[in-house]
Design a protein around this motif. Structure first.
Motif, PDB file in Angstrom:
ATOM      1  N   TYR A   1       7.620   2.341  54.209  1.00 11.37           N
ATOM      2  CA  TYR A   1       7.911   1.744  52.907  1.00 11.37           C
ATOM      3  C   TYR A   1       6.716   0.922  52.446  1.00 11.37           C
ATOM      4  CZ  TYR A   1      10.047  -1.073  49.252  1.00 11.37           C
ATOM      5  OH  TYR A   1      10.329  -1.689  48.062  1.00 11.37           O
TER       6      TYR A   1
ATOM      7  N   ASN B   1       5.372  -1.278  48.859  1.00 16.37           N
ATOM      8  CA  ASN B   1       5.751  -1.817  47.553  1.00 16.37           C
ATOM      9  C   ASN B   1       4.645  -2.744  47.043  1.00 16.37           C
ATOM     10  OD1 ASN B   1       7.538  -4.391  46.185  1.00 16.37           O
ATOM     11  ND2 ASN B   1       7.834  -2.343  45.387  1.00 16.37           N
TER      12      ASN B   1
ATOM     13  N   ALA C   1       4.877  -0.460  42.102  1.00 19.32           N
ATOM     14  CA  ALA C   1       5.108   0.876  42.666  1.00 19.32           C
ATOM     15  C   ALA C   1       6.033   0.747  43.862  1.00 19.32           C
ATOM     16  CB  ALA C   1       3.786   1.523  43.079  1.00 19.32           C
ATOM     17  N   ASP C   2       6.852   1.774  44.069  1.00 16.54           N
ATOM     18  CA  ASP C   2       7.842   1.738  45.149  1.00 16.54           C
ATOM     19  C   ASP C   2       7.851   3.099  45.836  1.00 16.54           C
ATOM     20  OD1 ASP C   2       9.920  -0.275  46.065  1.00 16.54           O
ATOM     21  OD2 ASP C   2      11.164   1.515  45.924  1.00 16.54           O
ATOM     22  N   TYR C   3       7.470   3.135  47.104  1.00 14.17           N
ATOM     23  CA  TYR C   3       7.400   4.397  47.839  1.00 14.17           C
ATOM     24  C   TYR C   3       8.164   4.250  49.141  1.00 14.17           C
ATOM     25  CZ  TYR C   3       5.638   8.311  50.587  1.00 14.17           C
ATOM     26  OH  TYR C   3       5.540   9.427  51.368  1.00 14.17           O
TER      27      TYR C   3
ATOM     28  N   SER D   1       9.535   6.743  52.451  1.00 19.91           N
ATOM     29  CA  SER D   1       9.639   7.999  53.183  1.00 19.91           C
ATOM     30  C   SER D   1      10.592   7.787  54.341  1.00 19.91           C
ATOM     31  CB  SER D   1       8.259   8.448  53.695  1.00 19.91           C
ATOM     32  OG  SER D   1       8.373   9.613  54.495  1.00 19.91           O
TER      33      SER D   1
ATOM     34  N   SER E   1      15.038  16.677  44.864  1.00 15.85           N
ATOM     35  CA  SER E   1      14.125  15.733  45.505  1.00 15.85           C
ATOM     36  C   SER E   1      13.035  16.459  46.287  1.00 15.85           C
ATOM     37  CB  SER E   1      14.900  14.813  46.442  1.00 15.85           C
ATOM     38  OG  SER E   1      15.488  15.552  47.499  1.00 15.85           O
ATOM     39  N   ASN E   2      12.018  15.700  46.666  1.00 16.87           N
ATOM     40  CA  ASN E   2      10.924  16.255  47.465  1.00 16.87           C
ATOM     41  C   ASN E   2      11.368  16.590  48.884  1.00 16.87           C
ATOM     42  OD1 ASN E   2       9.112  15.994  45.316  1.00 16.87           O
ATOM     43  ND2 ASN E   2       8.584  13.893  45.887  1.00 16.87           N
TER      44      ASN E   2
END
Length: 407
Positions: A233, A235, A252-254, A256, A292-293
């Motif tokens: 994660y 951010n 930004a927010d990522y 996995s 989704s990916n």
């Protein structure tokens, strides 16, 4: 005469004071005697420590109403869980934070891969969850380490936000940049080889720009075999101070999240070289999961392992799942059933697929009874083949056309 009256009054007053003192001493003695004989009070001879309850007022109004009104002035039922409670309780999942809210509860956890929340009998996972005022995809487990607070608006007032269930809405507010330097590094560990390091640093770049970076990594196993979890994660965010009353925040927010390995869901069958992945429980937002990916990654991994991969999808007209999946696969085969699928439905399905530039590669027809549809055809075919021979194709074709029109 007056002297006697004054003397009598003084004597009566002194007698009354003595009697009052004697009565007070007797009542005190009676209470002590009763306390010594009372079994309940004798067991509680210790003096309780002082319990101090403190409360903090919210500095700003709630964010999801976008009005800046103080919570005490709002007629709606709201609840805010701040960062102090989240840090003190060492919350790892959003479900840990939800335990502090009344009227909101966890519907299911799906083995730790997805959490669904309910409020006042309505599902909140599909449309009622927000993050910084924007709709949040409930198909994943949100990260808690970056949250500043969690806000709840309960009841039918949630309908003010459009296409939502009337049980309430949930809004997650992430941490924002500060114009002062600071930060922290934390480490959490627990059962099943769980460990989670986190970092949070912030500070100013100049008098008008500030930054903040939140990040975490999580790795854990489960009480189930072959089930692991690995989460990344990040951010990052920047704040631009345009004026005294105007700030612009860029964030930004990522996330996995590889919660379940694909090996744990692939099941062998009785047919040789045929493996099956069952659908399991129906999620609240299947179309979002298909788009989704993660679905793209799964298809790519399955194509590397197997020669052919077939997806059994619902009807095209009923839901959008099939149309989303049609753009991700190499071929599309339409399945229809005799005496069940209407001709208008097939035509409408074909038209919908053509509108998104999807070609039908083939058709599978189910429910055909051989004795009903081909028995007469076989009889006439062999009868005219042996009677007229191969040379009388014109007559044979004419009879076939009449036979097909008749049936």
């Amino acid at each position: 005469m007056r002297n006697y009256i004054l003397l009598s009054a003084i004597t009566l007053l002194l007698s009354s004071n003595c009697l009052a003192q004697v009565n007070q001493k007797n009542s005190t003695a009676n209470e002590q005697t009763q306390a010594s004989t009372d079994s309940i009070k004798t067991k509680k001879t210790e003096v309780l420590n002082e319990v101090l309850v403190t409360g903090k007022n919210l500095r700003n109004g709630t964010t999801f109403l976008k009005s800046g009104i103080k919570p005490i002035d709002l007629p709606q039922s709201i609840q805010v869980i701040g960062s102090a409670i989240i840090e003190q309780q060492q919350s790892i999942r959003l479900s840990d934070v939800i335990k502090n809210a009344n009227g909101v509860y966890v519907g299911s956890a799906r083995g730790g891969a997805q959490e669904s929340f309910w409020s006042r009998g309505y599902d909140m996972t599909a449309n009622n969850m927000f993050k910084n005022g924007f709709r949040f995809n409930g198909g994943s487990v949100p990260e808690v380490s970056s949250l500043e607070k969690v806000e709840f608006l309960k009841g039918s007032a949630a309908l003010l936000f459009g296409n939502v269930a009337p049980g309430g809405i949930l809004n997650m507010i992430t941490k924002t940049p500060l114009f002062k330097e600071g930060g922290e590094i934390t480490m959490q560990a627990g059962s099943y080889n769980f460990y989670k390091p986190s970092i949070d640093v912030y500070g100013p770049l100049n008098h008008a720009i500030a930054y903040r970076f939140n990040g975490s990594y999580e790795n854990s196993e489960s009480f189930r075999n072959l089930v692991t979890k690995e989460r990344y994660y990040v951010n990052p965010s920047f704040a631009f101070k345009i004026s005294y009353r105007t700030d612009i925040t860029l964030q930004a927010d990522y996330l996995s999240d590889d919660s379940v390995s694909i090996d744990s869901v692939i099941k062998s069958s009785a047919v040789e070289n045929l493996s099956i992945i069952t659908s399991g429980a129906i999620p609240p937002n299947p179309s979002e999961l298909i788009a989704s990916n993660r679905t793209d990654q799964m298809i790519k991994e399955l194509k590397e392992r197997f020669d052919f991969v077939l997806f059994d999808m619902p009807p095209v007209i009923a839901v959008t799942d099939s149309m989303i999946m049609a753009k991700k696969v190499d071929m599309l085969i339409l399945v229809i059933r005799v005496n069940n699928t209407e001709k208008a439905v097939v035509q409408r399905t074909k038209s919908m697929l053509e509108n998104i530039n999807i070609n039908i590669s083939g058709i599978v027809v189910n429910g055909i009874v051989h004795e009903k549809y081909y028995r007469g055809y076989s009889y006439y075919y062999y009868y005219y083949y042996y009677y007229y021979g191969e040379s009388s194709k014109k007559k044979k074709n004419g009879l076939f056309s009449r036979f097909l029109r008749k049936n």
